[in-house]
Design an enzyme around this catalytic site. Structure first.
Site, mmCIF file in Angstrom:
data_model
loop_
_atom_site.group_PDB
_atom_site.id
_atom_site.type_symbol
_atom_site.label_atom_id
_atom_site.label_comp_id
_atom_site.label_asym_id
_atom_site.label_seq_id
_atom_site.Cartn_x
_atom_site.Cartn_y
_atom_site.Cartn_z
ATOM 1 N N LYS A 1 -12.153 -15.970 1.624
ATOM 2 C CA LYS A 1 -12.318 -16.094 3.076
ATOM 3 C C LYS A 1 -11.432 -15.096 3.829
ATOM 4 O O LYS A 1 -11.905 -14.366 4.702
ATOM 5 C CB LYS A 1 -11.944 -17.515 3.491
ATOM 6 C CG LYS A 1 -12.259 -17.847 4.919
ATOM 7 C CD LYS A 1 -11.889 -19.304 5.196
ATOM 8 C CE LYS A 1 -12.703 -19.853 6.342
ATOM 9 N NZ LYS A 1 -12.988 -21.269 6.177
ATOM 10 N N GLU B 1 -7.306 -2.537 5.349
ATOM 11 C CA GLU B 1 -7.704 -1.341 6.097
ATOM 12 C C GLU B 1 -9.023 -0.738 5.641
ATOM 13 O O GLU B 1 -9.702 -0.063 6.410
ATOM 14 C CB GLU B 1 -6.591 -0.287 5.984
ATOM 15 C CG GLU B 1 -5.277 -0.821 6.528
ATOM 16 C CD GLU B 1 -4.082 0.088 6.253
ATOM 17 O OE1 GLU B 1 -3.344 0.383 7.188
ATOM 18 O OE2 GLU B 1 -3.902 0.486 5.091
ATOM 19 N N THR C 1 -3.047 -12.053 8.583
ATOM 20 C CA THR C 1 -3.963 -11.639 7.522
ATOM 21 C C THR C 1 -4.238 -12.731 6.499
ATOM 22 O O THR C 1 -5.233 -12.685 5.798
ATOM 23 C CB THR C 1 -3.361 -10.444 6.782
ATOM 24 O OG1 THR C 1 -2.021 -10.805 6.422
ATOM 25 C CG2 THR C 1 -3.329 -9.210 7.651
ATOM 26 N N LYS D 1 -5.826 -4.871 -5.152
ATOM 27 C CA LYS D 1 -5.505 -3.724 -4.294
ATOM 28 C C LYS D 1 -5.562 -4.180 -2.845
ATOM 29 O O LYS D 1 -5.794 -5.355 -2.567
ATOM 30 C CB LYS D 1 -6.514 -2.594 -4.547
ATOM 31 C CG LYS D 1 -6.368 -1.973 -5.930
ATOM 32 C CD LYS D 1 -7.175 -0.708 -6.103
ATOM 33 C CE LYS D 1 -8.600 -0.980 -6.458
ATOM 34 N NZ LYS D 1 -9.240 0.167 -7.165
#
Ligand SMILES: Cc1cc2nc3c(=O)[nH]c(=O)nc-3n(C[C@H](O)[C@H](O)[C@H](O)COP(=O)(O)OP(=O)(O)OC[C@H]3O[C@@H](n4cnc5c(N)ncnc54)[C@H](O)[C@@H]3O)c2cc1C
Ligand code: SF4
Lengths: 327, 729
Positions: free
Chosen positions: B619, B691, B472, B687
């Site tokens: 990015k 997802e 990630t 935050k």
């Protein structure tokens, strides 16, 4: 995966010799065979590597046709200038299959012999009459969305999954085979078998026979379409596919060579379907008539019932497109 | 020295915006990217370990019952075979995310087809695999295990239930009402790297290289499974080839490798085959969801109902939290929400990317489109009218709420065609063309986290935590946060992750990774800044650092006086969690074409606008959004787990037959980042974003299918057969 012997076949005769016993399989690109060996669906004691036996050329034939070496790759075949210009349906069918990486490795001979994608066939802990005669068919009453609606038997409802052979069937190509009894040739339309009571027999190859090439007849021109309906836009097997070579003369069908994938244990070619179009002007009613003939004996197994209307609609789409293009 | 920060109040000082280095939020490429694409990043199974034996799991071929005998002799004579392990400590399922205890053990009890029951160890992988297939196992079969969620009496998840007002009455009174039932099929994480572990013992000390998302929980789970002390275990997971929830808890191969290595007295590697990963790790439950929406003549909701049925194995606590965002998404004072779980004998259901909203939002947002069409209100406008002022159930304020901005900015950027709401208005050849939209929401999660930051005398900094980077961008954003706080180029910040020797992070899951571990790094860096400020006689909030120097030109190296300066940051969410409802919000817009003849749908273009607090790296954030939208396409059109109706086994267990979208299915995707500062969400005002990009996007596609061709579908995925079944003539 079971341990196995690997032998590079030194000659075609030797390759035939080796594969005459049931414990040896020929390996070409290996894209289908190795996957099945890892799953222990195929458990040969020996592999006969046929990759260095020549017959990888793509050559003109004397009567203006084209001979595709059995060991030419799918990519080489699809991009060949003559295939692209004279047999575009074949190029399109090959390019609609698998992925670039797989096509680079896959051979024409191996492609013809690729095995079904039935979920129960590829899982050795499930029943399957094709893999283990007499064990039952897992797909009937199971998950059978991809399965056949034509030519099924109560033993097996699997499909032949390939694309290339569907186009070859429409083109009326011939498979050239070499074995210990010499050479023979079989029309592609007769190469694959229906499951009947012997679903483990998928094509007419006898033990020890090796495909050496596929011969395409002299080109016929016409509008050539390969339409593959699938659940994602690439890298999925056909729900239904149609290979069509269509010509109109004076607004009427003068050629209609049609073959279908995803419907049966073999590329489906029913000469009556094309014949009913000949001499007629295109119309929705006519297309429906062709679909009626094609689907006369179609039978769904619940999950795959949709293939019946889908085939009808896809045939409509292809014939509409072909007649618009040809007009 | 550990510095503890428990957050009870919002942090609204925007400190990070005032820092001088200016690297936070910049679209830096991933630090480990080059290593990954050049093959030098070692994944779990790739660690060079000498004398390593190979283990392959043996799986059950019955649905429910007992293993009565395992004939070891049937394989021990096979070439290379070393051992057969059927220890009762073997795990039969993977642990649920944050379980913090061993998953189900006891391989002799079979609960689903494909369940691991033993491990065969051999010299080579091929030998082990062959022997695993040949191991003779006898069972006592228990017939009649329920397999179909609709055939059992479900259990109500009472803490999800809401009865507020009188929905039936509201439905009867409503000017416009919708009562529809959606279904979704099961999904697989389908991470590229299969689950794998190498276990090695040194006396009573165990080291395991594994592919895991949350080492801070995994170490406890493993210790519990093996009945060991945590301090005797070291877990290493530096690179993870995708997890998407499937590696939250330890899975079967980790414990199997450890037990086998002990028994055979040498290291053992266990890699699950692709088919095993599909069949033994985690599925997202299928769902059946009834949506009831009651609106007044202006389209304002007066009633809201969402009831869902999901499934799982007996003994599992997890129930796909379908209603998670439905509790606060839209207003409507009369409310009925209920979640039921059916106990069936399919493989374990657990977290797959965005558990809950991934399937709940597509149903809700599909129903909202039905309402918009009924009421004759533009779907964007309908949503704008229904954004609640505060949480409609518990009355809490929202920590921040960017839905309206996302809807407006997204519509603008996409070129939303308000006047094209009637279906079947555009056709090109065989293709119907249409557009659709949906809102996005994903609850904000945050977790306790620790990280150590060391400012080194050579002018670099080191960040250490057992946090993982599952692809990630965690390595990169932590270097950016530390670089920003300490005035260093991120290239001078070394980030070490994925090793339980380091302080415990939060783990990667529930989109909480970046905000949680980022806050721990922030806390540690702040403490270092305080120390530095003291040394130059100023206060921390006045300290300006950039390029390794203070504003007055002193170098950090000089300030260190020859000694490294280390602080451990310990971040803990406090009471603030009870004071606010916190969520990421967004909006999706899609244009699709649907083939009139074949029912095939292709997404032409898609845009998502998202508000999720501070953007730490434009990015990697954008990449997460693009990945999420891609998953939305899968949910909408292609992905479906199929289970055999007779024994419950997962049939399409590889990447050829479980259809994740391929490149050709994914058009140019556009992302609009709607920046905000959410000080109640975390001290760094960020935050989660991992997802949100898939929470509702499938509905934008479904709604576009309706707009294109007039086919209204209620079943995901919308495969050609399903589209054709309701395609108007
Ligand atoms: C993920 C995936 C997706 C795919 N998608 C598609 C698709 O969409 N459409 C499609 O058409 N195909 C698809 N394929 C199948 C692919 O086209 C075949 O695997 C390939 O064509 C087989 O060729 P090969 O040379 O690799 O055969 P091999 O794997 O080497 O051999 C296959 C079989 O043919 C036999 N054989 C090979 N050559 C000869 C010969 N000359 N004479 C006699 N017997 C021979 C072998 O003994 C073996 O039994 C897909 C494959 C995969 C793995
Ligand atoms: S359909 Fe054929 S291949 Fe499939 S399980 Fe039945 S017998 Fe086997």
């Amino acid at each position: 995966m079971r341990p196995f012997q690997y032998t590079r076949a030194p000659s075609l005769a030797e390759a035939s010799n080796m594969t005459a016993g049931k414990d040896t399989l020929a390996i070409a690109g290996g894209t289908n065979l190795l996957d099945l060996m890892k799953l222990q669906v195929e458990t040969p004691d020996q592999l006969a590597d046929i990759n260095r036996l020549g017959f990888a050329e793509i050559e003109d034939t004397d009567n203006g046709g084209l001979r595709l070496g059995a060991l030419a790759t799918n990519t080489e075949t699809a991009v060949h200038p003559r295939v692209r210009s004279d047999y575009p349906v074949l190029s399109r069918a090959i390019l609609a299959g698998a992925t670039q990486q797989l096509r680079n490795k896959a051979t024409n001979g191996g492609n013809l012999c690729q095995r079904t994608r039935c979920f129960y066939f590829t899982n050795i802990d499930q029943p399957c009459n094709k893999r283990e005669p007499g064990s039952g068919c897992g797909a009937i009453d199971g998950i059978a969305k991809l399965h056949a609606i034509l030519g099924t038997s109560d033993q097996c409802i699997a499909t032949y999954p390939g694309d290339m052979a569907v186009a070859l069937s429409a083109l009326g190509a011939t498979v050239h085979i070499s074995g210990d009894k010499g050479e023979r040739s079989v029309p592609v339309r007769d190469f694959h078998c229906l499951p009947g009571d012997t679903p483990w027999i998928e094509n007419v190859l006898e033990p020890g026979e090796i495909i050496t090439g596929i011969v395409l007849p002299a080109p016929v021109g016409g509008t050539q379409i390969y339409r593959k309906v699938r659940e994602r836009s690439s890298y999925a097997f056909a729900l239904v596919s149609v290979a069509a070579i269509i010509e109109l003369t004076d607004g009427k069908f003068s050629r209609a060579d049609l073959a279908f994938g995803g419907l049966a244990h073999k590329p489906w070619h029913d000469p009556r379907v094309g014949e009913c179009l000949l001499g007629q002007p295109p119309s929705d009613a006519l297309f429906d008539k062709a679909a009626d003939i094609l689907l006369e004996n179609a039978r769904g197994f619940g999950e795959n019932d949709f293939k019946i209307p889908l085939t009808r609609r896809t045939l409509h789409a292809v014939l509409s497109q072909a007649t618009e293009d040809a007009a | 020295m550990t510095v503890h920060f428990k957050q009870d109040e919002p942090v609204n000082s925007n400190r990070l915006d005032g820092m001088k280095q200016g690297v936070l939020g910049k679209p830096l490429p991933r630090i480990e990217g080059l290593a990954k694409v050049t093959g030098t990043a070692s994944y779990a199974a790739e660690f060079p370990v000498e004398n390593c034996a190979e283990g392959v799991l043996v799986t059950a071929t019955i649905t429910r019952g007992e293993v009565t005998s395992i004939d070891r002799e049937s394989v021990l004579s096979m070439p290379g075979v070393i051992a057969v392990i059927d220890d009762e400590k073997l795990c039969t399922r993977a642990a649920q995310g944050t379980a913090n205890e061993a998953p189900m053990q006891g391989p002799s009890q079979v609960c689903y087809w494909g369940q691991p029951i033993a491990l065969v160890v051999a010299e080579t992988f091929e030998q082990a695999r062959d022997a695993a297939k040949h191991l003779a196992v006898e069972y006592r079969k228990e017939e009649g295990a329920p397999l179909d969620p609709s055939e059992v009496e479900p259990e109500e998840q009472e803490d999800e239930t809401v009865h507020q007002g009188d929905l039936a009455h509201a439905m009867a009174d409503a000017a416009h009402s919708v009562d529809v039932t959606y279904t979704t099929k099961g999904h697989a994480s389908a991470a590229m790297e299969p689950h794998a572990a190498i276990a090695q013992w040194d006396g009573d000390k165990l080291t395991v290289h594994a592919s895991l998302q949350m080492l801070n929980y995994n170490i406890t789970e493993l210790a519990d499974a093996l009945d060991m002390k945590e301090e005797n275990i070291r877990l290493i997971s530096r690179f993870v080839g995708g997890g998407f929830g499937s590696k939250l808890g330890i899975s079967e191969e980790v414990v199997a490798a450890a037990l086998a290595a002990k028994e055979v007295g040498r290291p053992v590697r266990v890699v699950q085959s692709r088919q095993q990963v599909f069949q033994t790790v985690m599925r997202r439950s299928e769902t059946t969801q009834r949506l009831r929406l009651a609106a007044d003549s202006d389209g304002k909701l007066i009633g809201f109902g969402h009831e869902a049925l999901v499934s799982n194995l007996p003994g599992e606590t997890f129930a796909e939290p379908v209603l998670q965002s439905s509790h606060f998404m839209y207003g409507g004072e009369n409310r009925e929400l209920m979640l039921n779980v059916a106990r069936i004998h399919r493989m374990t259901a657990g977290s797959v990317r965005a558990p809950g909203e991934a399937v709940g939002m597509p149903a809700l947002e599909g129903a909202m489109d039905v309402l918009a069409a009924k009421a004759g209100i533009d779907p964007v406008e309908l949503r704008l009218r229904n954004i609640p002022e505060k949480d409609p159930e518990d009355g809490l304020p929202f920590s921040s709420h960017k839905l309206a901005e996302c809807l407006k900015q997204g519509a603008e950027a996409f070129g939303w065609d308000k006047d094209q709401r009637k279906p079947r208005q555009r056709r090109e050849g065989e293709w119907w063309i249409g557009t659709g939209m949906a809102s996005a929401a994903r609850v904000h999660n945050i977790s306790e986290a620790k990280a150590r930051v060391t400012l080194k005398t050579d002018g670099t900094a080191l960040v250490e935590t057992d946090m993982t980077d599952i692809g990630t961008g965690t390595y990169t954003i932590l270097a950016q946060i530390a670089g920003e706080m300490l005035g260093l180029d991120p290239k001078r910040v070394l980030v070490e992750l994925g090793d339980t020797r380091h302080p415990r992070g939060p783990g990667s899951g529930g989109s909480w990774g970046a905000a949680s571990i980022g806050s721990a790094v922030y806390v540690a860096c702040k403490a270092i800044r305080e120390e530095l400020a003291t040394r130059i006689g100023t206060s921390e909030d006045k300290l300006e650092l950039s390029e390794g120097k203070t504003a007055t030109g002193e170098s950090l190296t000089d300030l260190l006086e020859g000694k490294d300066l280390a602080r451990e940051g310990h971040y803990e969410p406090g009471d603030i969690e009870d004071d606010y409802t916190a969520s990421g919000f967004g909006a999706f817009f899609a244009e699709v074409r649907v083939n009139h003849y074949t029912g095939e749908t292709r997404v032409e273009r898609m845009l998502g606008a998202f508000g999720f607090g501070r953007v730490l790296n434009a990015k990697t954030a954008r990449s997460q959004c693009i990945g999420g939208i891609t998953w939305s396409i899968g949910v909408a059109l292609t992905e479906a787990l199929e289970f055999d109706p007779r024994d419950g086994h997962l049939v399409n267990c590889d990447l050829a037959e479980y259809h994740v979208p391929v490149h050709r299915d994914v058009p140019d995707l556009d992302v609009v980042l709607v920046e905000e500062r959410d000080g109640a969400a975390s001290p760094i005002q960020a935050k989660g974003i991992g997802e949100l990009g898939m929470c509702g996007g499938a509905a934008a596609i479904a709604n576009a299918i309706y707009n294109a061709c007039g086919a209204r579908l209620y079943d995901y995925p919308m495969t050609p057969d399903r589209v054709l079944a309701v395609m108007p003539d």
